[in-house]
Scaffold this motif. Structure first.
Motif, PDB file in Angstrom:
ATOM      1  N   VAL A  57     -57.596   0.096 103.902  1.00 18.03           N
ATOM      2  CA  VAL A  57     -57.709   0.962 104.098  1.00 18.03           C
ATOM      3  C   VAL A  57     -59.801   0.950 105.371  1.00 18.03           C
ATOM      4  CG1 VAL A  57     -59.757   3.368 103.974  1.00 18.03           C
ATOM      5  CG2 VAL A  57     -57.481   2.519 102.263  1.00 18.03           C
ATOM      6  N   SER A  58     -60.086  -0.196 104.712  1.00 16.44           N
ATOM      7  CA  SER A  58     -60.671  -0.381 105.492  1.00 16.44           C
ATOM      8  C   SER A  58     -60.951  -1.924 106.614  1.00 16.44           C
ATOM      9  CB  SER A  58     -61.652  -1.964 105.037  1.00 16.44           C
ATOM     10  OG  SER A  58     -63.091  -2.566 105.543  1.00 16.44           O
ATOM     11  N   ALA A  59     -59.103  -2.598 106.994  1.00 14.48           N
ATOM     12  CA  ALA A  59     -58.912  -3.031 107.709  1.00 14.48           C
ATOM     13  C   ALA A  59     -58.614  -1.967 108.876  1.00 14.48           C
ATOM     14  CB  ALA A  59     -58.439  -3.394 107.741  1.00 14.48           C
ATOM     15  N   TRP A  60     -57.645  -0.438 108.297  1.00 11.08           N
ATOM     16  CA  TRP A  60     -57.048  -0.246 109.355  1.00 11.08           C
ATOM     17  C   TRP A  60     -58.047   1.516 109.560  1.00 11.08           C
ATOM     18  CZ3 TRP A  60     -52.018   2.514 107.216  1.00 11.08           C
ATOM     19  CH2 TRP A  60     -51.018   2.705 108.313  1.00 11.08           C
ATOM     20  N   GLY A  61     -59.380   1.321 109.434  1.00  8.23           N
ATOM     21  CA  GLY A  61     -60.264   2.154 109.845  1.00  8.23           C
ATOM     22  C   GLY A  61     -59.812   3.305 110.095  1.00  8.23           C
ATOM     23  N   ILE A  62     -59.433   3.911 108.768  1.00 11.45           N
ATOM     24  CA  ILE A  62     -58.989   5.821 108.652  1.00 11.45           C
ATOM     25  C   ILE A  62     -59.371   6.539 107.233  1.00 11.45           C
ATOM     26  CG2 ILE A  62     -57.011   4.852 109.941  1.00 11.45           C
ATOM     27  CD1 ILE A  62     -55.593   5.284 106.620  1.00 11.45           C
ATOM     28  N   SER A  63     -60.596   5.458 106.833  1.00  9.73           N
ATOM     29  CA  SER A  63     -61.373   6.234 106.030  1.00  9.73           C
ATOM     30  C   SER A  63     -62.035   7.846 106.094  1.00  9.73           C
ATOM     31  CB  SER A  63     -62.354   5.349 105.374  1.00  9.73           C
ATOM     32  OG  SER A  63     -63.493   5.905 105.942  1.00  9.73           O
ATOM     33  N   GLU A  64     -62.062   8.435 107.216  1.00  7.60           N
ATOM     34  CA  GLU A  64     -61.958   9.362 107.670  1.00  7.60           C
ATOM     35  C   GLU A  64     -61.461  10.261 106.916  1.00  7.60           C
ATOM     36  OE1 GLU A  64     -64.352  10.643 108.116  1.00  7.60           O
ATOM     37  OE2 GLU A  64     -66.321   8.894 108.433  1.00  7.60           O
ATOM     38  N   TYR A  65     -60.202  10.333 107.310  1.00  9.23           N
ATOM     39  CA  TYR A  65     -59.026  10.599 107.408  1.00  9.23           C
ATOM     40  C   TYR A  65     -58.469  11.281 106.169  1.00  9.23           C
ATOM     41  CZ  TYR A  65     -57.308  10.823 112.080  1.00  9.23           C
ATOM     42  OH  TYR A  65     -57.536  11.020 113.592  1.00  9.23           O
ATOM     43  N   LEU A  66     -58.772   9.475 104.551  1.00  2.73           N
ATOM     44  CA  LEU A  66     -58.129   9.452 103.756  1.00  2.73           C
ATOM     45  C   LEU A  66     -59.404  10.561 102.551  1.00  2.73           C
ATOM     46  CD1 LEU A  66     -56.723   5.772 103.498  1.00  2.73           C
ATOM     47  CD2 LEU A  66     -55.504   8.118 103.327  1.00  2.73           C
ATOM     48  N   LYS A  67     -60.437  10.660 102.851  1.00  2.00           N
ATOM     49  CA  LYS A  67     -61.509  11.332 101.823  1.00  2.00           C
ATOM     50  C   LYS A  67     -61.090  12.387 101.620  1.00  2.00           C
ATOM     51  CE  LYS A  67     -65.433  11.241 104.833  1.00  2.00           C
ATOM     52  NZ  LYS A  67     -66.780  10.861 105.580  1.00  2.00           N
ATOM     53  N   VAL A  68     -60.589  12.662 102.915  1.00  2.00           N
ATOM     54  CA  VAL A  68     -60.385  14.847 102.612  1.00  2.00           C
ATOM     55  C   VAL A  68     -59.582  14.996 102.042  1.00  2.00           C
ATOM     56  CG1 VAL A  68     -60.029  16.452 104.597  1.00  2.00           C
ATOM     57  CG2 VAL A  68     -61.029  14.761 105.342  1.00  2.00           C
ATOM     58  N   LEU A  69     -58.225  13.857 102.429  1.00  2.00           N
ATOM     59  CA  LEU A  69     -57.058  14.733 101.159  1.00  2.00           C
ATOM     60  C   LEU A  69     -57.494  14.530 100.162  1.00  2.00           C
ATOM     61  CD1 LEU A  69     -54.901  12.015 103.085  1.00  2.00           C
ATOM     62  CD2 LEU A  69     -54.551  14.433 102.829  1.00  2.00           C
ATOM     63  N   PRO A  70     -57.091  15.278  99.376  1.00  2.00           N
ATOM     64  CA  PRO A  70     -56.768  16.000  97.749  1.00  2.00           C
ATOM     65  C   PRO A  70     -56.215  15.212  97.051  1.00  2.00           C
ATOM     66  CG  PRO A  70     -56.017  17.671  99.061  1.00  2.00           C
ATOM     67  CD  PRO A  70     -55.888  16.781  99.698  1.00  2.00           C
ATOM     68  N   SER A  71     -57.060  14.695  95.816  1.00  5.31           N
ATOM     69  CA  SER A  71     -55.865  13.196  94.924  1.00  5.31           C
ATOM     70  C   SER A  71     -55.473  13.592  94.678  1.00  5.31           C
ATOM     71  CB  SER A  71     -57.229  13.056  93.947  1.00  5.31           C
ATOM     72  OG  SER A  71     -57.853  14.478  92.858  1.00  5.31           O
ATOM     73  N   PHE A  72     -54.979  14.839  94.653  1.00 10.12           N
ATOM     74  CA  PHE A  72     -53.134  14.359  93.549  1.00 10.12           C
ATOM     75  C   PHE A  72     -52.397  15.188  95.553  1.00 10.12           C
ATOM     76  CE2 PHE A  72     -54.395  19.320  94.958  1.00 10.12           C
ATOM     77  CZ  PHE A  72     -53.541  19.688  95.773  1.00 10.12           C
ATOM     78  N   THR A  73     -52.617  13.781  96.535  1.00  7.01           N
ATOM     79  CA  THR A  73     -51.629  13.534  97.642  1.00  7.01           C
ATOM     80  C   THR A  73     -52.024  12.109  98.215  1.00  7.01           C
ATOM     81  OG1 THR A  73     -53.440  14.385  99.363  1.00  7.01           O
ATOM     82  CG2 THR A  73     -52.162  16.307  98.364  1.00  7.01           C
ATOM     83  N   LYS A  74     -52.501  11.565  97.461  1.00  9.83           N
ATOM     84  CA  LYS A  74     -52.709   9.963  97.625  1.00  9.83           C
ATOM     85  C   LYS A  74     -52.769   9.115  96.039  1.00  9.83           C
ATOM     86  CE  LYS A  74     -57.501  11.007  97.806  1.00  9.83           C
ATOM     87  NZ  LYS A  74     -58.982  10.737  98.866  1.00  9.83           N
ATOM     88  N   LEU A  75     -52.323   7.910  96.246  1.00  5.97           N
ATOM     89  CA  LEU A  75     -52.585   7.162  95.118  1.00  5.97           C
ATOM     90  C   LEU A  75     -54.328   6.605  95.390  1.00  5.97           C
ATOM     91  CD1 LEU A  75     -49.366   5.315  95.907  1.00  5.97           C
ATOM     92  CD2 LEU A  75     -50.303   6.543  93.515  1.00  5.97           C
TER      93      LEU A  75
END
Length: 367
Positions: A290-308
């Protein structure tokens, strides 16, 4: 004037009927036009652009081409093109419209500290990303995804009901080079783990696993298929291979028709989530990725039940997949409404390509 060939198969749907357009691209050649106006544009560019800044030569050539063509508006799906951004910043009297076509991370997919013209974004999340990067926009309008909107047209609705699981590939040949980047290594590792979890999950069930491929030329497509066939360990899998020229929407239609969409982290996954599809995102399980890709802004918006989450294994994946597949669609849509609206603006009254057309029409009337 349409700048660059990105979106060539669908850009006409965004343009007002009756307008004339010329496409110019720097991908395979540098457009040099033998005309007085082109030379005049080059000369003016010499006084406007510093040779000490990036994309100097290409910005000069664009200046010459624009002087020669004399367009009223420039439209581009190459929303992260530095040449066009520099040109727009120094030519305020000519309207430029950028249409977002992919996720914009904080690790290099778009140049920081620049000023963009009118930017038609997927949603509101890019605004937070731009803020972190020091990017400003003349006008920022969330409209959703044009390609997703085209795939969701009523004529496609009849074919969008199956029980398949779709896996969105992020395969790239560079992942297997000796000099591969750390990011390529981390994405491939996450992708392999996630795909193996999908294979284990379908087991001997009647569900089919469909891989939505990434590559475009035949040699790479053959290698990509072999990669997944080997990982599948003799379990049957199917492939959907879109073609940028004629069948670019195939992967969208396959994703929209599936019961569950699994992906490491992709623009298509983001778009399908915005459309209300049940998804599992895998990149969130690896904080280094996540850090290397720089996509944390997208992932933090996702609900917990849609991501590992970090360090979750096969049992956790199966439980998450079961939970999503068993969840009533109405409940899922309700619980994801806020996240979907932030990530992908999908208005109910008009499609993204219609909104683009309206923006351009308003600009044309103002010229």
């Amino acid at each position: 004037m349409v700048f660059d060939t990105v979106g060539a198969s669908w850009i006409d749907t965004c343009l007002p009927k009756g307008t004339r357009r010329t496409t110019i691209s720097f991908r395979n050649e540098s457009p040099i036009i033998l005309s007085f106006r082109f030379l005049l544009g080059l000369l003016r560019g010499l006084f406007r652009y510093s040779p000490l800044k990036p994309a100097w030569i290409s910005t000069l050539l664009l200046s010459g081409a624009v002087e020669h063509i004399s367009p009223k508006i420039i439209v581009s799906v190459a929303d992260n093109n530095l040449t066009l951004a520099r040109f727009a910043e120094n030519n305020k009297t000519l309207q430029v419209v950028l249409i977002q076509n992919a996720m914009r991370d904080t690790a290099g997919s778009i140049t920081p500290k620049q000023k963009l013209p009118t930017y038609l974004a997927f949603g509101k999340t890019e605004l937070a990303i731009f803020s972190r990067l020091g990017i400003s926009c003349e006008s920022y309008i969330p409209i959703g995804s044009v390609k997703l909107g085209l795939a969701m047209r009523p004529e496609n609705a009849a074919s969008l009901k199956t029980e398949e699981i779709a896996f969105i590939s992020h395969y790239r040949p560079s992942m297997f080079d000796d000099a591969r980047s750390t990011l390529d290594h981390l994405i491939e590792k996450n992708q392999r783990r996630l795909f193996s979890a999908c294979i284990g999950y379908i087991g001997d069930s009647d569900r089919r696993l469909i891989v939505l491929t990434k590559t475009r030329n035949r040699e790479d497509q053959k290698a990509e298929r072999s990669y997944y066939i080997n990982l599948a360990q003799q379990k049957p899998i199917c492939f959907v291979t879109p073609d940028k020229a004629e069948r670019e929407l195939d992967s969208y239609l396959a994703g929209l028709s599936s019961a569950l969409v699994v992906h490491p982290g992709s623009t298509l996954g983001l778009e399908l989530f915005g459309a209300g599809k049940k998804i599992i995102t895998g990149a969130s399980a690896d904080s280094e990725l996540v850090s290397a890709w720089g996509i944390s802004e997208y992932l933090k918006v996702l609900p917990s039940f849609t991501k590992l989450e970090s360090d979750q294994g096969m049992a956790d994946f199966c439980a998450l997949a079961d939970r999503l597949l068993e969840m009533p669609t109405t409940e899922y849509l309700d619980r994801t409404l806020e996240s979907r609206s932030l990530l992908m603006s999908i208005p109910t009254d008009t499609s993204a390509h219609t909104q683009v057309r309206q923006v351009i029409e308003e600009m044309l009337h103002a010229v």
